[in-house]
Scaffold this motif. Sequence first.
Motif, PDB file in Angstrom:
ATOM      1  N   GLY A   1     -77.604  19.909  90.505  1.00 21.43           N
ATOM      2  CA  GLY A   1     -77.628  20.685  89.281  1.00 21.43           C
ATOM      3  C   GLY A   1     -78.856  20.406  88.466  1.00 21.43           C
ATOM      4  O   GLY A   1     -78.816  20.469  87.239  1.00 21.43           O
ATOM      5  N   ALA A   2     -79.979  20.029  89.114  1.00 27.81           N
ATOM      6  CA  ALA A   2     -81.191  19.717  88.377  1.00 27.81           C
ATOM      7  C   ALA A   2     -81.872  20.984  87.928  1.00 27.81           C
ATOM      8  O   ALA A   2     -81.744  22.043  88.517  1.00 27.81           O
TER       9      ALA A   2
ATOM     10  N   ASP B   1     -83.219  16.415  84.741  1.00 26.66           N
ATOM     11  CA  ASP B   1     -81.765  16.457  84.794  1.00 26.66           C
ATOM     12  C   ASP B   1     -81.239  17.388  83.736  1.00 26.66           C
ATOM     13  O   ASP B   1     -81.780  17.469  82.626  1.00 26.66           O
ATOM     14  N   LEU B   2     -80.192  18.103  84.076  1.00 35.55           N
ATOM     15  CA  LEU B   2     -79.555  18.955  83.083  1.00 35.55           C
ATOM     16  C   LEU B   2     -78.864  18.086  82.035  1.00 35.55           C
ATOM     17  O   LEU B   2     -78.272  17.068  82.355  1.00 35.55           O
TER      18      LEU B   2
ATOM     19  N   HIS C   1     -76.094  16.597  79.629  1.00 35.58           N
ATOM     20  CA  HIS C   1     -74.661  16.499  79.886  1.00 35.58           C
ATOM     21  C   HIS C   1     -73.868  17.484  79.051  1.00 35.58           C
ATOM     22  O   HIS C   1     -72.732  17.802  79.375  1.00 35.58           O
TER      23      HIS C   1
ATOM     24  N   GLN D   1     -74.166  20.507  79.007  1.00 32.39           N
ATOM     25  CA  GLN D   1     -73.986  21.760  79.731  1.00 32.39           C
ATOM     26  C   GLN D   1     -72.870  21.679  80.772  1.00 32.39           C
ATOM     27  O   GLN D   1     -72.570  22.649  81.441  1.00 32.39           O
ATOM     28  N   LEU D   2     -72.273  20.520  80.921  1.00 30.66           N
ATOM     29  CA  LEU D   2     -71.315  20.357  82.010  1.00 30.66           C
ATOM     30  C   LEU D   2     -70.009  21.082  81.758  1.00 30.66           C
ATOM     31  O   LEU D   2     -69.381  21.584  82.674  1.00 30.66           O
TER      32      LEU D   2
ATOM     33  N   HIS E   1     -69.089  14.118  91.948  1.00 30.95           N
ATOM     34  CA  HIS E   1     -68.709  15.462  92.379  1.00 30.95           C
ATOM     35  C   HIS E   1     -67.375  15.435  93.117  1.00 30.95           C
ATOM     36  O   HIS E   1     -66.467  16.221  92.821  1.00 30.95           O
TER      37      HIS E   1
ATOM     38  N   VAL F   1     -68.391  19.024  88.580  1.00 31.40           N
ATOM     39  CA  VAL F   1     -69.712  18.532  88.215  1.00 31.40           C
ATOM     40  C   VAL F   1     -70.484  18.213  89.491  1.00 31.40           C
ATOM     41  O   VAL F   1     -69.917  17.715  90.466  1.00 31.40           O
ATOM     42  N   LYS F   2     -71.767  18.528  89.511  1.00 28.43           N
ATOM     43  CA  LYS F   2     -72.570  18.372  90.715  1.00 28.43           C
ATOM     44  C   LYS F   2     -73.345  17.055  90.696  1.00 28.43           C
ATOM     45  O   LYS F   2     -73.592  16.468  89.639  1.00 28.43           O
TER      46      LYS F   2
ATOM     47  N   GLN G   1     -76.464  15.692  87.981  1.00 29.34           N
ATOM     48  CA  GLN G   1     -76.207  15.951  86.575  1.00 29.34           C
ATOM     49  C   GLN G   1     -75.907  14.636  85.866  1.00 29.34           C
ATOM     50  O   GLN G   1     -75.013  13.881  86.266  1.00 29.34           O
ATOM     51  N   THR G   2     -76.652  14.374  84.832  1.00 31.01           N
ATOM     52  CA  THR G   2     -76.484  13.142  84.074  1.00 31.01           C
ATOM     53  C   THR G   2     -75.258  13.245  83.179  1.00 31.01           C
ATOM     54  O   THR G   2     -75.080  14.235  82.470  1.00 31.01           O
TER      55      THR G   2
END
Length: 599
Positions: A362-363, A369-370, A372, A374-375, A437, A550-551, A554-555
């Motif tokens: 999910g980068a 990193d996206l 968090h 957005q999770l 994940h 969550v992938k 993703q932080t």
Amino acid sequence: MTIHVLSDQLASQIAAGEVVERPSSVVKELVENAIDAGATAITIDVRGGGRELVQVADNGAGIAADEIETAFLRHATSKLTSADDLWAIRTLGFRGEALASIAAVSRLTVVSRAREATAGIRLVLDGGAVLARETIGAPAGTVIAVENLFYNVPARLKFLKSITTEKRLIDEFVTRYALAYPAIRFRLSHDGRVTFQTAGSGQTADVLLAAYGPDTARQLIELRPPEPAADPSTASGPAAVAVRGYVSDPALTYSARNHIQLFVNGRAIRDTRLTFAVVQAYHTLLPVGRFPLALLFIDMPPDEVDVNVHPTKIEVRFRDDGAVFGAVQRAVRAAILETAPARGLGGWPAMGQSAAGWGGFGAAADGRDLPHTQLDIPWQLRGPAPDDEGLDEAAPAAPTLPGAAETRLPLMRVIGQVGAAYIVAEGPEGLYLIDQHAAHERILYEQLLAQRRGQQVASQRLMAAATVYLSPSQAHLVEENLPLLASLGFEIEPFGPNAFRLRAVPAILGRADPAQALAAVVIDLENETAPLKSETEALVIKRVCKTAAVKAGQTLARPEMEALIAQLEACDVPHTCPHGRPTLIHLSATLLARQFGRT
């Protein structure tokens, strides 16, 4: 037992089994005959998945009145005159078995008029025997109606698949040949409803749009063969092999190889080596277990390929199969690399995130990193219900961890995150590494199963309906499984041929792209072979949870990691994800001491 000669009728029925396996085989043979006859418009009407009726009408050359009975005799053909012709076949049909085989296992009516004739002929056959013949007015071309297929071969009839499956096989064949012959207008209808049609513009791109929809079509890369250096009919060797067509951007992948379609001189074929050549061309560009979409047309001199290998003509042999393999691999690889700058080849996610977000990182596109925030992970805790038994029957038995109960995890304290993919936690018996994940997928799976059992699956309406375009065969799958999808929170309605409007999705999908989530579910259904409804339902639930989870990459903030672990501890089967992968690895204090030389 005495040796005796079989009757002509029985021999024909036995021979028919080699050519006519199912309704799609009838469509294949009749459409190929229409193409060989020079048709520019072909209409296919099907009823009951082909068991009740398969009718193919074309505007080709037609059959002469004095030859129409001969056309339905075994080994009768207009495409071969001598054995030498077998080594340079330029037509799709040539064996003279198809019409006789179809007529032997059905009730068949043919109406045909040759272009130079003033009237047509109507011929009726039952089990291969002629019942009626009359002169009638008819347009130039041929119409063949095959009714009650396999009515006199009940053993073959009972082995046919469901009507939906037979429809899908017919759709796949017609779509395939429409792509190979874009200058021909194809029109396919099932039970009076048109499911696929093309304009006959001569542009393959137009057929791709009709077959796959705009979302898939825009992710295809065109292969253009080099300019021929000599007359193809006299060329030989590797230079005589020209490869053209379309392949998918490495961001568009599937879980099976069935989206790789091959044609040799306009004939659809199956060849495991050439399929492997296509996959090899994507070497290092696709994740393990993912495959591209490819539509490849291989043009070569007819005497370099032997098509007289199998009665269905789906298998061929090449004089120099190494040259063909190399030509396919080079052409596909070159097309992918040529488009790399425009498509950001170096910026693809390391795990092969597809356009539909299936199981990749999910980068962000620039490698960051996206955040968090957005999770949108549902962090509500759910305690175990005392009557929740057999919650994950499809998953393998969970391994027993040292120092832990068989189905429960010990209390753990979050330490941090490694590689934006694994949570590090401390427990009473040592260290735990949790795959974020897999763990979140298990949590969502149990939550959705619990809602499903209570008939209370939470659904989230979309602010703006999403449009999903599918192939004709995939559209049939959605229609067949509409009740199941509705029970899981999807609200779907037809929106034109092979298109659907998605108005609501399961609430756990959160901010996932709804159209891509449905497309992922459909592809899983397409590759599913289990006949049981419960297995199909489990497959859909797993795909929804996999898409929503969550992938890796993703932080997560500490409160999110703590909430995820707390929910995993509350799961009934916390040690594996729904697909059987482990959710965590335990490193005991004893093992750590041994590794550091303390014991």
